[in-house]
Design an enzyme around this catalytic site. Structure first.
Site, PDB file in Angstrom:
ATOM      1  N   HIS A  73      -7.368 -12.554  -0.322  1.00 47.15           N
ATOM      2  CA  HIS A  73      -7.117 -12.483  -1.768  1.00 47.15           C
ATOM      3  C   HIS A  73      -7.974 -13.472  -2.544  1.00 47.15           C
ATOM      4  O   HIS A  73      -7.489 -14.538  -2.926  1.00 47.15           O
ATOM      5  CB  HIS A  73      -5.641 -12.777  -2.051  1.00 47.15           C
ATOM      6  N   SER A  92       0.823  -1.209   0.000  1.00 46.70           N
ATOM      7  CA  SER A  92       0.000   0.000   0.000  1.00 46.70           C
ATOM      8  C   SER A  92       0.860   1.263   0.000  1.00 46.70           C
ATOM      9  O   SER A  92       0.470   2.275  -0.587  1.00 46.70           O
ATOM     10  CB  SER A  92      -0.961  -0.003   1.189  1.00 46.70           C
ATOM     11  N   ILE A 135      -2.303 -12.870   3.108  1.00 40.96           N
ATOM     12  CA  ILE A 135      -0.861 -12.670   2.938  1.00 40.96           C
ATOM     13  C   ILE A 135      -0.472 -11.338   3.558  1.00 40.96           C
ATOM     14  O   ILE A 135      -0.822 -10.292   3.035  1.00 40.96           O
ATOM     15  CB  ILE A 135      -0.477 -12.744   1.451  1.00 40.96           C
ATOM     16  N   ARG A 136       0.201 -11.407   4.688  1.00 39.07           N
ATOM     17  CA  ARG A 136       0.559 -10.183   5.424  1.00 39.07           C
ATOM     18  C   ARG A 136      -0.656  -9.257   5.477  1.00 39.07           C
ATOM     19  O   ARG A 136      -0.565  -8.059   5.220  1.00 39.07           O
ATOM     20  CB  ARG A 136       1.756  -9.478   4.757  1.00 39.07           C
ATOM     21  N   CYS A 189      -6.885  -6.647   0.212  1.00 36.12           N
ATOM     22  CA  CYS A 189      -5.687  -6.501   1.051  1.00 36.12           C
ATOM     23  C   CYS A 189      -5.171  -5.059   1.016  1.00 36.12           C
ATOM     24  O   CYS A 189      -5.756  -4.187   1.624  1.00 36.12           O
ATOM     25  CB  CYS A 189      -4.632  -7.522   0.637  1.00 36.12           C
ATOM     26  N   GLU A 248      -8.614 -13.361  -5.504  1.00 34.25           N
ATOM     27  CA  GLU A 248      -8.006 -13.515  -6.839  1.00 34.25           C
ATOM     28  C   GLU A 248      -6.949 -14.619  -6.861  1.00 34.25           C
ATOM     29  O   GLU A 248      -6.512 -15.026  -7.930  1.00 34.25           O
ATOM     30  CB  GLU A 248      -7.404 -12.179  -7.298  1.00 34.25           C
TER      31      GLU A 248
END
Lengths: 300, 199
Positions: free
Chosen positions: B169, B48, B133-134, B78, B171
């Protein structure tokens, strides 16, 4: 997923490759201390790579290059919010275990450090932290993936400031993959034998035309245009080692490389990235480097 | 219908592959003009801090706010959810401020804490697979925000009007449920508003 291998857990493999996916389109910068890490993050780096000395200094000073000091890696992890990677020597599974215990986000089993094992790479499926490994051609890339690497980067020639080897390796990998997509099933076994890579991965690449993990570029990238060049040739993200902090203008250059990596198809944006730049790092003619001093020939 | 995917950094290709499977036209968005003619915009996973820099310095943030005001649908995954949130903590950073929520970055820990889990999701009969993920945590949502899925007691999928936000996620899975939900939101835009926005 075929590349997951016999001993890895399928969901562990997915989150490893998943983090590599998140880094796409970005720039991963080599840093040797928390101050540099902060500069990298502010410039828009998507991750930092902690190491003791940047490759051009390792090349100059010689000696044994090892994993960075735990204290420095900790300081870097405490300073930035982006993923922190760190390098281990090829085959040094104990250094990798230390980095896993430290909870770095990614481990680079790297030819830039002095190899600990000249025969074997780490069996990376044994780890829960994802690994990135260097490769000069498709066979090497697929061997590393079979061992559990969740990301491949070209080796290039680290610390040279010369993009020619990164270009050579990216072109080689991409053209070898393209060739596989044109081959008949009954020709793939011979190709697997010649590339020295597992048949299941060869078949997967023949089907998709892509590596089963993200394919990044490293080794000699020193300018925004260098970054755009390797992106144009197929790199999905870029590692910059000595190129940032050995230049005369790390802050400006870091930001310019980030910009060019994203807008790699937009010449006007790459021009803008070049406008404010000072001196790039000094570069080396690869032909003037002794065979024994090449970093890319470490590992196989 | 055409869906834009913010492609300054992150896993935009994974979203493009998912939408290709659903037969939807996509456009990679790197400049404000790339968003013209889109009915929805996906803000993908990634870093980000990196994405925010492009948004703030290249006019994209202003363009995306205008897109939302004109009824365009937005979907963050995310990092995208961090960009959409009104308030970001751990540490504080600026954002588009379009989703009435407070989001904590990297709240589950570092990569070693990343995991694939499954949980209930509104609109799906079986469990939904979620890849973290994180990931960030949605710590607070405003009254206008509907929570569509939770994990470990925290919202992980939320909707406010035509804005959809996931901390995981979708995707990176084979399940098209969440993307299909987003396409419904994008399709629900008033045709007149869409036509006016594209003039």
């Amino acid at each position: 997923m075929t590349a997951q291998g016999a001993s890895g857990n399928a969901n562990d493999w997915r989150v490893k490759v998943g983090l590599a996916e998140m880094l796409k389109g970005g720039v991963i910068m080599d840093v040797t201390n928390a101050k540099q890490a902060e500069i990298a993050e502010k410039a828009g780096a998507c991750a930092v790579m902690a190491l003791e000395r940047v490759p051009s200094d390792i090349r100059k000073e010689g000696g044994v290059a090892r994993m960075a000091s735990v204290k420095v890696i900790r300081e870097i992890m405490a300073t930035v919010t982006i993923p922190v990677m760190a390098k281990v020597r090829i085959g040094h599974l104990a250094e990798a275990e230390v980095l896993q215990a430290l909870e770095v986000d990614f481990i680079d089993e790297s030819e830039v450090l002095t190899p600990a094992d000249e025969e074997n790479h780490i069996w990376k499926h044994d780890f829960r932290i994802p690994f990135v490994c260097g490769a000069r051609n498709l066979g090497e890339a697929l061997r590393r993936i079979a061992e559990g690497a969740a990301m491949i980067r070209t080796k290039g020639e680290a610390g040279s400031g010369n993009v020619v080897e990164a270009v050579r390796h990216m072109r080689t990998i991409v053209s070898q993959m393209r060739k596989l997509t044109t081959m008949r099933d009954d020709e793939l076994m011979k190709e697997a034998k010649e590339l020295g890579a597992p048949l299941d991965l060869i078949r997967q690449v023949a089907r998709t035309g892509k590596l089963p993990v993200p394919n990044f570029s490293a080794g000699g990238i020193a300018t925004p245009a260098d970054a755009a060049l390797v992106r144009r040739l197929g790199a999905e993200a870029v590692f910059v080692g000595s190129g940032i902090f050995k230049s005369s203008d790390p802050e400006v250059r870091a930001k310019a490389v980030v910009k060019a990596t994203t807008h790699f198809e937009d010449a006007k944006a790459i021009l803008e990235a070049h406008e404010e730049l000072g001196e790039a790092m000094p570069g080396l003619d690869i032909r003037q480097i002794d065979e024994k001093d090449l970093l890319q020939t470490r590992g196989w | 219908m055409k869906i834009g995917i913010l492609a300054v950094q992150g896993d935009f290709e994974a979203h493009a592959a998912m939408l290709a499977r659903l037969g939807v036209a996509t456009a990679l968005v790197r400049t404000p003009a790339d968003l013209d003619g889109c009915d929805g915009l996906i803000l993908p996973g990634g870093e980000s801090t990196t994405q925010l820099q492009f948004l703030e310095e290249e006019g994209l943030a202003e363009r995306i706010r205008r897109f939302a005001a004109e009824g365009g649908a937005l979907f963050g995954t995310c990092a995208g959810t961090i960009l959409l949130a009104r308030e970001v903590q751990n540490p504080a950073q600026s954002s588009l401020g379009l989703l009435d929520a407070t989001v904590l970055r990297n709240a589950y820990g570092r990569q070693i804490a990343s995991a694939v889990v499954s949980g209930a999701c509104q609109g799906k009969s079986g469990p939904l697979e979620m890849v973290f993920i994180r990931g960030p945590v949605i710590e607070r949502v405003g009254a206008g925000v509907e929570v569509l899925a939770e994990y470990a007691g925290k919202p992980v999928l939320a909707r406010q009007g035509r804005i959809l936000a996931a901390t995981f996620h979708p995707e990176l899975t084979a399940d098209t449920t969440v993307h299909e939900l987003f396409l419904q939101l994008a399709a629900s835009r008033e045709p007149a508003a869409a036509a006016a926005a594209n003039q």
